[in-house]
Design a protein around this motif. Sequence first.
Motif, PDB file in Angstrom:
ATOM      1  N   GLY A  32       0.824  -1.205   0.000  1.00 38.72           N
ATOM      2  CA  GLY A  32       0.000   0.000   0.000  1.00 38.72           C
ATOM      3  C   GLY A  32       0.860   1.259   0.000  1.00 38.72           C
ATOM      4  O   GLY A  32       0.583   2.229  -0.717  1.00 38.72           O
ATOM      5  N   ALA A  33       1.938   1.243   0.800  1.00 42.92           N
ATOM      6  CA  ALA A  33       2.796   2.423   0.901  1.00 42.92           C
ATOM      7  C   ALA A  33       3.484   2.723  -0.414  1.00 42.92           C
ATOM      8  O   ALA A  33       3.519   3.872  -0.879  1.00 42.92           O
ATOM      9  CB  ALA A  33       3.823   2.209   2.017  1.00 42.92           C
ATOM     10  N   ILE A  34       4.036   1.701  -1.068  1.00 41.30           N
ATOM     11  CA  ILE A  34       4.791   1.977  -2.308  1.00 41.30           C
ATOM     12  C   ILE A  34       3.844   2.416  -3.421  1.00 41.30           C
ATOM     13  O   ILE A  34       4.230   3.212  -4.283  1.00 41.30           O
ATOM     14  CB  ILE A  34       5.625   0.741  -2.737  1.00 41.30           C
ATOM     15  N   LEU A  35       2.620   1.928  -3.407  1.00 41.13           N
ATOM     16  CA  LEU A  35       1.680   2.371  -4.440  1.00 41.13           C
ATOM     17  C   LEU A  35       1.412   3.871  -4.315  1.00 41.13           C
ATOM     18  O   LEU A  35       1.378   4.591  -5.321  1.00 41.13           O
ATOM     19  CB  LEU A  35       0.366   1.593  -4.324  1.00 41.13           C
ATOM     20  N   ILE A  36       1.233   4.341  -3.091  1.00 39.81           N
ATOM     21  CA  ILE A  36       1.016   5.777  -2.908  1.00 39.81           C
ATOM     22  C   ILE A  36       2.224   6.549  -3.433  1.00 39.81           C
ATOM     23  O   ILE A  36       2.090   7.537  -4.159  1.00 39.81           O
ATOM     24  CB  ILE A  36       0.760   6.090  -1.419  1.00 39.81           C
ATOM     25  N   VAL A  37       3.421   6.077  -3.087  1.00 37.25           N
ATOM     26  CA  VAL A  37       4.646   6.747  -3.517  1.00 37.25           C
ATOM     27  C   VAL A  37       4.770   6.749  -5.039  1.00 37.25           C
ATOM     28  O   VAL A  37       5.043   7.787  -5.658  1.00 37.25           O
ATOM     29  CB  VAL A  37       5.871   6.053  -2.888  1.00 37.25           C
ATOM     30  N   LEU A  38       4.543   5.598  -5.660  1.00 41.70           N
ATOM     31  CA  LEU A  38       4.769   5.489  -7.109  1.00 41.70           C
ATOM     32  C   LEU A  38       3.759   6.314  -7.901  1.00 41.70           C
ATOM     33  O   LEU A  38       4.110   6.906  -8.926  1.00 41.70           O
ATOM     34  CB  LEU A  38       4.715   4.020  -7.538  1.00 41.70           C
ATOM     35  N   VAL A  39       2.518   6.341  -7.440  1.00 45.11           N
ATOM     36  CA  VAL A  39       1.530   7.138  -8.175  1.00 45.11           C
ATOM     37  C   VAL A  39       1.826   8.625  -7.989  1.00 45.11           C
ATOM     38  O   VAL A  39       1.699   9.414  -8.930  1.00 45.11           O
ATOM     39  CB  VAL A  39       0.095   6.776  -7.736  1.00 45.11           C
TER      40      VAL A  39
ATOM     41  N   ALA B 292      -5.855   7.038  -2.598  1.00 41.76           N
ATOM     42  CA  ALA B 292      -7.012   6.164  -2.822  1.00 41.76           C
ATOM     43  C   ALA B 292      -6.569   4.803  -3.354  1.00 41.76           C
ATOM     44  O   ALA B 292      -7.050   3.759  -2.885  1.00 41.76           O
ATOM     45  CB  ALA B 292      -7.993   6.833  -3.796  1.00 41.76           C
ATOM     46  N   VAL B 293      -5.654   4.799  -4.310  1.00 42.08           N
ATOM     47  CA  VAL B 293      -5.208   3.527  -4.881  1.00 42.08           C
ATOM     48  C   VAL B 293      -4.428   2.707  -3.849  1.00 42.08           C
ATOM     49  O   VAL B 293      -4.645   1.500  -3.688  1.00 42.08           O
ATOM     50  CB  VAL B 293      -4.351   3.782  -6.146  1.00 42.08           C
ATOM     51  N   GLY B 294      -3.540   3.361  -3.122  1.00 44.09           N
ATOM     52  CA  GLY B 294      -2.745   2.643  -2.127  1.00 44.09           C
ATOM     53  C   GLY B 294      -3.608   2.049  -1.029  1.00 44.09           C
ATOM     54  O   GLY B 294      -3.419   0.889  -0.623  1.00 44.09           O
ATOM     55  N   LEU B 295      -4.573   2.824  -0.546  1.00 43.25           N
ATOM     56  CA  LEU B 295      -5.420   2.306   0.530  1.00 43.25           C
ATOM     57  C   LEU B 295      -6.407   1.267   0.011  1.00 43.25           C
ATOM     58  O   LEU B 295      -6.761   0.330   0.732  1.00 43.25           O
ATOM     59  CB  LEU B 295      -6.163   3.452   1.223  1.00 43.25           C
ATOM     60  N   TYR B 296      -6.853   1.426  -1.240  1.00 43.46           N
ATOM     61  CA  TYR B 296      -7.751   0.407  -1.780  1.00 43.46           C
ATOM     62  C   TYR B 296      -7.061  -0.955  -1.799  1.00 43.46           C
ATOM     63  O   TYR B 296      -7.629  -1.967  -1.371  1.00 43.46           O
ATOM     64  CB  TYR B 296      -8.238   0.778  -3.184  1.00 43.46           C
ATOM     65  N   ILE B 297      -5.838  -0.986  -2.284  1.00 42.03           N
ATOM     66  CA  ILE B 297      -5.129  -2.269  -2.356  1.00 42.03           C
ATOM     67  C   ILE B 297      -4.809  -2.792  -0.954  1.00 42.03           C
ATOM     68  O   ILE B 297      -4.856  -4.004  -0.699  1.00 42.03           O
ATOM     69  CB  ILE B 297      -3.866  -2.131  -3.232  1.00 42.03           C
ATOM     70  N   THR B 298      -4.492  -1.888  -0.030  1.00 33.96           N
ATOM     71  CA  THR B 298      -4.298  -2.296   1.366  1.00 33.96           C
ATOM     72  C   THR B 298      -5.510  -3.067   1.880  1.00 33.96           C
ATOM     73  O   THR B 298      -5.376  -4.121   2.513  1.00 33.96           O
ATOM     74  CB  THR B 298      -4.065  -1.047   2.240  1.00 33.96           C
ATOM     75  N   ALA B 299      -6.698  -2.547   1.603  1.00 31.52           N
ATOM     76  CA  ALA B 299      -7.923  -3.224   2.041  1.00 31.52           C
ATOM     77  C   ALA B 299      -8.145  -4.517   1.256  1.00 31.52           C
ATOM     78  O   ALA B 299      -8.490  -5.555   1.838  1.00 31.52           O
ATOM     79  CB  ALA B 299      -9.122  -2.290   1.884  1.00 31.52           C
ATOM     80  N   ALA B 300      -7.927  -4.441  -0.048  1.00 27.68           N
ATOM     81  CA  ALA B 300      -8.276  -5.573  -0.912  1.00 27.68           C
ATOM     82  C   ALA B 300      -7.408  -6.807  -0.642  1.00 27.68           C
ATOM     83  O   ALA B 300      -7.856  -7.938  -0.818  1.00 27.68           O
ATOM     84  CB  ALA B 300      -8.183  -5.172  -2.386  1.00 27.68           C
ATOM     85  N   TYR B 301      -6.163  -6.598  -0.186  1.00 29.58           N
ATOM     86  CA  TYR B 301      -5.330  -7.735   0.220  1.00 29.58           C
ATOM     87  C   TYR B 301      -6.058  -8.633   1.218  1.00 29.58           C
ATOM     88  O   TYR B 301      -5.777  -9.822   1.298  1.00 29.58           O
ATOM     89  CB  TYR B 301      -4.068  -7.205   0.903  1.00 29.58           C
ATOM     90  N   TRP B 302      -6.931  -8.034   2.020  1.00 23.86           N
ATOM     91  CA  TRP B 302      -7.558  -8.767   3.120  1.00 23.86           C
ATOM     92  C   TRP B 302      -8.994  -9.155   2.866  1.00 23.86           C
ATOM     93  O   TRP B 302      -9.471 -10.123   3.429  1.00 23.86           O
ATOM     94  CB  TRP B 302      -7.460  -7.943   4.419  1.00 23.86           C
ATOM     95  N   PHE B 303      -9.712  -8.378   2.052  1.00 20.25           N
ATOM     96  CA  PHE B 303     -11.137  -8.715   1.901  1.00 20.25           C
ATOM     97  C   PHE B 303     -11.370  -9.699   0.765  1.00 20.25           C
ATOM     98  O   PHE B 303     -12.486 -10.170   0.571  1.00 20.25           O
ATOM     99  CB  PHE B 303     -12.035  -7.480   1.813  1.00 20.25           C
ATOM    100  N   THR B 304     -10.315 -10.050   0.023  1.00 16.81           N
ATOM    101  CA  THR B 304     -10.466 -11.076  -1.014  1.00 16.81           C
ATOM    102  C   THR B 304      -9.696 -12.326  -0.622  1.00 16.81           C
ATOM    103  O   THR B 304      -8.623 -12.247  -0.031  1.00 16.81           O
ATOM    104  CB  THR B 304      -9.899 -10.576  -2.352  1.00 16.81           C
ATOM    105  N   ALA B 305     -10.246 -13.473  -0.984  1.00 17.32           N
ATOM    106  CA  ALA B 305      -9.573 -14.731  -0.671  1.00 17.32           C
ATOM    107  C   ALA B 305      -8.280 -14.873  -1.461  1.00 17.32           C
ATOM    108  O   ALA B 305      -7.379 -15.627  -1.080  1.00 17.32           O
ATOM    109  CB  ALA B 305     -10.509 -15.895  -0.987  1.00 17.32           C
ATOM    110  N   SER B 306      -8.166 -14.126  -2.563  1.00 19.40           N
ATOM    111  CA  SER B 306      -6.988 -14.247  -3.433  1.00 19.40           C
ATOM    112  C   SER B 306      -5.897 -13.251  -3.068  1.00 19.40           C
ATOM    113  O   SER B 306      -4.860 -13.203  -3.723  1.00 19.40           O
ATOM    114  CB  SER B 306      -7.408 -13.985  -4.876  1.00 19.40           C
TER     115      SER B 306
END
Lengths: 233, 233, 233, 233
Positions: free
Chosen positions: B52-59, B157-171
Amino acid sequence: MTTSYSVAQRVAAEALGTGFLVATVVGSGIMAERLAGGNVAIALLGNTIPTGAILIVLVLALGPISGAHFNPAVSLVMGLTRALPGRDVGIYVPAQVVGGCLGTLAAHAMFDLPLFQLAAKLRTGPAQWFAEFVATFGLLVTILSVVRFRIEAVPVAVGLYITAAYWFTASTSFANPAVTIARALTDTFAGIAPNHILPFILAQLAGALAGMVVMRWLLTGRAAAPSAAALAK
Amino acid sequence: MTTSYSVAQRVAAEALGTGFLVATVVGSGIMAERLAGGNVAIALLGNTIPTGAILIVLVLALGPISGAHFNPAVSLVMGLTRALPGRDVGIYVPAQVVGGCLGTLAAHAMFDLPLFQLAAKLRTGPAQWFAEFVATFGLLVTILSVVRFRIEAVPVAVGLYITAAYWFTASTSFANPAVTIARALTDTFAGIAPNHILPFILAQLAGALAGMVVMRWLLTGRAAAPSAAALAK
Amino acid sequence: MTTSYSVAQRVAAEALGTGFLVATVVGSGIMAERLAGGNVAIALLGNTIPTGAILIVLVLALGPISGAHFNPAVSLVMGLTRALPGRDVGIYVPAQVVGGCLGTLAAHAMFDLPLFQLAAKLRTGPAQWFAEFVATFGLLVTILSVVRFRIEAVPVAVGLYITAAYWFTASTSFANPAVTIARALTDTFAGIAPNHILPFILAQLAGALAGMVVMRWLLTGRAAAPSAAALAK
Amino acid sequence: MTTSYSVAQRVAAEALGTGFLVATVVGSGIMAERLAGGNVAIALLGNTIPTGAILIVLVLALGPISGAHFNPAVSLVMGLTRALPGRDVGIYVPAQVVGGCLGTLAAHAMFDLPLFQLAAKLRTGPAQWFAEFVATFGLLVTILSVVRFRIEAVPVAVGLYITAAYWFTASTSFANPAVTIARALTDTFAGIAPNHILPFILAQLAGALAGMVVMRWLLTGRAAAPSAAALAK
């Protein structure tokens, strides 16, 4: 980047900032290792989150005074790109090293440990050196780009970059020669054996220079965005 | 979305960004699994927070150059909605795939592992495919909406979305065809067996298209807000 | 708060947002409990971080369309304070409840669990009810104040408030009648036995009303700050 | 810092904010210790993240009313630097202490514990006192600097500073006399034995004054930046 702050004030800001940064890296490492019951991943989380957080704070608080480098590799690149007068590089760097070492002492004092120590922790080998190269390369990519496009986001960008780099590098991303030297003075979680410092620093400087070269090309060909210009100090 | 950056610069930004993203996903996965002592939740925390952190940085850092897609599903939708010229989709996507695979290699090099690997980790079945559909659907809902309303908040938004999605999806939410391919090249925490890639990518593309269709309806009927217009580059 | 979005669009935004919120609460709860090896604090961390993150994302993404309540207690207070037309409260609330329940189903589908379940987890007693009162009181204090002073910070304020409230309340802070109902439909980490719902919802509504009354007094006597007015949509 | 809020409103904001802060510190400590299965590092993470998060929320929400000190050391320095009228210091401080103690009671009520307790946890010795000095020194460095340069970032700066300070100090950084007193009233994770309070408070006040003196020198010689001035309320 000329401001109305005196050299003494800017040097003090660099020393103070690097000191707090190292005190956090070393201190949170001690705390985390003491409490983590042998689970190193938990200890590293307890080391990462405070480090990322304090970096955001310190760049916010001291950036307008000195630029908030806290890192000789950054000051060197800023000198080469004329963002920092060349003669200032020579005074920033010792301030960062001295400040960082005082930060180690402060952490030891806060945790009731012997003030003067030498690290025994081995951190060596080509993989770790490559990791330091990549980590510092990425740090300069981040700083040079965000300074250009959205200067007000630099504190968050730097803090989150290091948060990530603690985990994606095998070396936990020192990425900072002053911090590397200061961490040789602690025989705790964050330590690095003194005889392993030099290749770390060389890899960091190489990574920083590579980042500078790549970004010089990648950022060329567009005037500074109006919003960035308006926000630049 | 026309800028004054050359195609070469934009392609390099996409490759560099996807490379750092994958190096973080794979590298932090290796680090986290090594240190977590068998507790997979702790390992996943040590994988999530850096990603999540690197996504915020890269965007933040590369968005002004290339748009910071780092994701063929995003580039495809941007092409379909005319935010990206159609011919650029065809050069962004290979840059993302190549950059991502180089990121895997970089992570292996930093952790002293064999550079070339193939994943053995099984990730398959309708539940996981549905999870990838949902994850990519949500990613596009997030991007299309925040780009419209508050473009300066897209990195967070993108970084935090992926932070959440790591956990709310089985994949653990790959949500990105280039990253999926790159993760087939590592037999570590983040890997996916090569023969399980295709349904993941199809589910991701379906989710992205569904997100595009829903948001086309949901966002219609209001001119871009002035503040967003002023901030748009 | 009148916008040019149709009722259908706003209702869809409330349902979509509440659905993703509940899918994250329930899904990350399942993931966290599966992986945490019996350490409930780690499981709760793996439940908290995604929930806080997705709230920031959803309020950013959907706030400009519907106001991003995702919570009948919030919609009720917004109706009472005339920030939302009274008749809209009556359509927002069912959209939130339906969206939330679909979010539970989506989480079950992603984790390959039976779609329809009833929770067996007991959550009852005056201490938990008081906790729900405090949690929802604090949520309304946060929202009403930050909407007034710095509307662009509402997404972060709401996400971080819930991040904290997960831990400072014995009930892990449901603070939301629609989410409470949706969580009765899952017999997993986030569940609540259906016969324990009603006092939770009553405590939440009482807390929300108390927050409204306190803030009506606390915020009186000053015109909206210019900066907030300029940012308000 | 004169606003149009009445003394009663400002005092209520200080009491409410300090109350929520202490309820979070104490409540999340109880929750974290109960769930962490004896791993104190995990418990401290579960104590740190909510505390940092709620601080950001509370300063955002209540800052425009009272300044959001929630801390007698901060109010004292604000009084000495004329940012707060001297007579207001005398009413802010008791409001903070009373609010903090009520926060402890609220946490006990939410967790079904005896309302009135006295802490047995020993926190003493020169190392811990030095840690409190450093922690409060750094807090004032942060506040005075960020208030000057970028007042809109104060909530994040304060929240992240405390997040870091929980870990880099051996005392977990109380850094606040009102919170210290309130934590004497709980025999749980966050407690401090009442007879150990006084040296903590003295160290905090000394650190705050040292921070004031250092920053008075470090910040001198430059008019407030235009952007900060424009944002100041």
